[in-house]
Motif scaffolding. Sequence first.
Motif, PDB file in Angstrom:
ATOM      1  N   ARG A 101       0.657  -1.115   0.072  1.00 35.91           N
ATOM      2  CA  ARG A 101      -0.046  -0.302   0.014  1.00 35.91           C
ATOM      3  C   ARG A 101       1.503   1.531   0.245  1.00 35.91           C
ATOM      4  O   ARG A 101       0.576   2.480  -0.610  1.00 35.91           O
ATOM      5  N   THR A 102       1.449   1.446   1.173  1.00 40.57           N
ATOM      6  CA  THR A 102       2.957   2.438   1.083  1.00 40.57           C
ATOM      7  C   THR A 102       4.060   1.762   0.817  1.00 40.57           C
ATOM      8  O   THR A 102       4.777   1.534   1.329  1.00 40.57           O
ATOM      9  N   LEU A 103       4.295   2.858   0.727  1.00 44.70           N
ATOM     10  CA  LEU A 103       5.911   2.300   0.649  1.00 44.70           C
ATOM     11  C   LEU A 103       6.957   3.834   0.490  1.00 44.70           C
ATOM     12  O   LEU A 103       6.888   4.670  -0.205  1.00 44.70           O
ATOM     13  N   GLN A 104       7.808   3.527   1.883  1.00 47.11           N
ATOM     14  CA  GLN A 104       8.310   4.589   2.309  1.00 47.11           C
ATOM     15  C   GLN A 104      10.326   4.421   2.132  1.00 47.11           C
ATOM     16  O   GLN A 104       9.858   2.904   2.663  1.00 47.11           O
ATOM     17  N   LEU A 105      11.294   5.527   1.476  1.00 43.40           N
ATOM     18  CA  LEU A 105      12.717   5.077   1.014  1.00 43.40           C
ATOM     19  C   LEU A 105      13.149   6.395   1.421  1.00 43.40           C
ATOM     20  O   LEU A 105      12.355   7.352   0.883  1.00 43.40           O
ATOM     21  N   ALA A 127       3.919   0.142  -5.586  1.00 46.45           N
ATOM     22  CA  ALA A 127       2.184   0.770  -4.281  1.00 46.45           C
ATOM     23  C   ALA A 127       1.356   1.739  -4.702  1.00 46.45           C
ATOM     24  O   ALA A 127       1.731   2.435  -5.691  1.00 46.45           O
ATOM     25  N   GLN A 128       1.252   2.055  -3.788  1.00 46.41           N
ATOM     26  CA  GLN A 128      -0.134   3.146  -4.341  1.00 46.41           C
ATOM     27  C   GLN A 128      -0.033   4.440  -3.930  1.00 46.41           C
ATOM     28  O   GLN A 128      -0.188   5.521  -4.584  1.00 46.41           O
ATOM     29  N   THR A 177      -1.093   6.290  -7.150  1.00 41.47           N
ATOM     30  CA  THR A 177      -1.776   6.859  -6.910  1.00 41.47           C
ATOM     31  C   THR A 177      -1.333   8.607  -6.351  1.00 41.47           C
ATOM     32  O   THR A 177      -1.766   9.198  -5.864  1.00 41.47           O
ATOM     33  N   GLU A 178      -0.325   8.207  -5.128  1.00 42.12           N
ATOM     34  CA  GLU A 178      -0.248   9.078  -4.648  1.00 42.12           C
ATOM     35  C   GLU A 178       1.104   9.402  -4.502  1.00 42.12           C
ATOM     36  O   GLU A 178       2.010   8.336  -4.105  1.00 42.12           O
ATOM     37  N   LEU A 179       1.824  10.680  -4.763  1.00 44.06           N
ATOM     38  CA  LEU A 179       3.462  10.311  -4.854  1.00 44.06           C
ATOM     39  C   LEU A 179       3.482  11.916  -3.248  1.00 44.06           C
ATOM     40  O   LEU A 179       3.281  13.212  -3.751  1.00 44.06           O
ATOM     41  N   LYS A 180       4.522  11.582  -2.245  1.00 46.09           N
ATOM     42  CA  LYS A 180       5.101  12.479  -1.766  1.00 46.09           C
ATOM     43  C   LYS A 180       6.961  12.906  -2.101  1.00 46.09           C
ATOM     44  O   LYS A 180       7.768  11.765  -1.547  1.00 46.09           O
ATOM     45  N   VAL A 181       7.658  13.041  -2.628  1.00 46.35           N
ATOM     46  CA  VAL A 181       8.805  14.214  -2.462  1.00 46.35           C
ATOM     47  C   VAL A 181       8.944  15.269  -1.292  1.00 46.35           C
ATOM     48  O   VAL A 181       8.834  15.835  -2.093  1.00 46.35           O
ATOM     49  N   VAL A 182       9.830  14.481  -0.532  1.00 44.94           N
ATOM     50  CA  VAL A 182      11.389  15.657   0.228  1.00 44.94           C
ATOM     51  C   VAL A 182      12.160  15.514   0.667  1.00 44.94           C
ATOM     52  O   VAL A 182      13.208  14.662   0.782  1.00 44.94           O
TER      53      VAL A 182
END
Length: 397
Positions: A101-105, A127-128, A177-182
Motif C-alpha cells: 500500500r505504502t512504500l517509504q524510502l 505501491a499505491q 496514485t499518491e506521491l510525496k517527495v521530501v
Amino acid sequence: MEKPPQQQTEPTEEGEEEDHTSRLPDDILVGILSLCGYDDAVRTASVSRRWERLVAQLPDLTLCLSILAYTTAIGTPCERRLRSLACTLRRRCRDGAHPVRTLQLVYRKDVPMECRHVDDFIALAHAQKLVLHAQWDTDVVPADGDADSDDDEAAGNADDTDENAGAWSLELPPATTELKVVPYSYEVRPPHIHGAGVGTLRSLALVGFTVLRQDFLLTSMPSLEDLHIGDCTLPDSIEVTSAAMPRLKHLCITDVSVMTEDVEEITRAGISVLADELRTLRMSCHMCSSTKPTSAPEMRCLNMRFSASFTSYSCFRLRALRLSVFEWRCCYADEVRVDSVGRLSDVAVEIAAGRKPMTYRQECRYVTVQQRDKLMTDILHALMPGLQPRSWENVKG
C-alpha cells in the motif's frame, strides 16, 4: 475494593509458559510488525513459517537505505543486504496476494548504489503511495585542502555541488496514485516525473528544501486532484495551470519563499494559479513572512542560502471559476490580480503589520499599517464579486 485477581500464565505440559503471542490472529500480528522497520520485520521470518507469511502481508514498508547499505560492525558499504531485501520484495510481489500500500524510502541522492536500488524497489513494490526522502550528504571540502579556509570560500565551493546533484527522473508504476517527495537539501532538485503512473497520479506533494522551477509544474498529470508545495524556494515566477493539471481541485502552498543570494536584493518572483476546476486554495507563509510587533525584542536569523528572510511576491494572479474556499495567511504581494472566481463560501485573510524578519546584515524594515490595509483591501475587493458565504462567520480577516 478488592483488586481483581491477576491473570497468570498457565504452564504447558512440558512445564513451559504458554506463548500468548502465537495465539493472536494474523491481522493483529501484521499490525504489530508494521510498527517495526522492514529489515527488522524480515528477520522475524527465521522464527517460523507463520512469521515468514506475515512479513509478506505488511501493507506499509519503510526502507532507510542510508542505514541498510552499511554493516553495523565495520561501517563499510554492503550491497548484499539491499539485494537480499530486493529478493524478498520480489518474491512477495510475484505472489500478488498482498500488494504494497505504502512504500517509504530514505536514501542519499549522492550515493549511486542507493539511487539504483531505489529505482528497483519502486518498480518491484508497485505501491499505491510512494514517499521519497532524498538527502544530500556530500561533505564540502575547500579546493585548496585548507581546513581553516574562511566561510566565504566554503560557501563558494558549496555552490559547485549544485551541478553534481544533477537532474534526475522518477518513473512511477501504474499503481501509484499518491506521491510525496521530501528533499533535505537545496542541492536536490525536484525530479522529472514520467512513466505509466503519471496518468493515474491523483495526489502530489513536494515538501522540503529545494529550488522549484517551472519545468516541474509543466509535467502533464491528467488525473491529479491534490497538489501541495511547501518549504520550497522560487528563483523565478511559477504558474499552476489547467493545461498540465486539468482536474486539479485542491492546491496548498505553504512557506514557499523567494530566492535571494544577496541579502540586499530579493528576486522578484510571483505565483499564478490558473486552474478552471480548482475548489480549494490555501496559501500560508508563516516561516518566511511573519512580522513581529514593534515592541518585541529584535529577532535576527541566519542568512540561509537560497532562502529569503521576508517573502513578498511580486504578483499573485488567480483564475479559478469553481473556487469555493480561499485562504491567505501571512503572505505578502506587491500586486494581487483576481481574474475570476467561483462562489466563495469560506474566506480567510490574515495579514499583520510590524517588523519584518531580518538577517545579521540587514537593517530593520517594517510592514506599515497602511501597507497591510491596502493589501487586505485589494484582496477582498478582488474576491468580492464571488463572495457569497453560507454565513458571515465563514469570512474572517
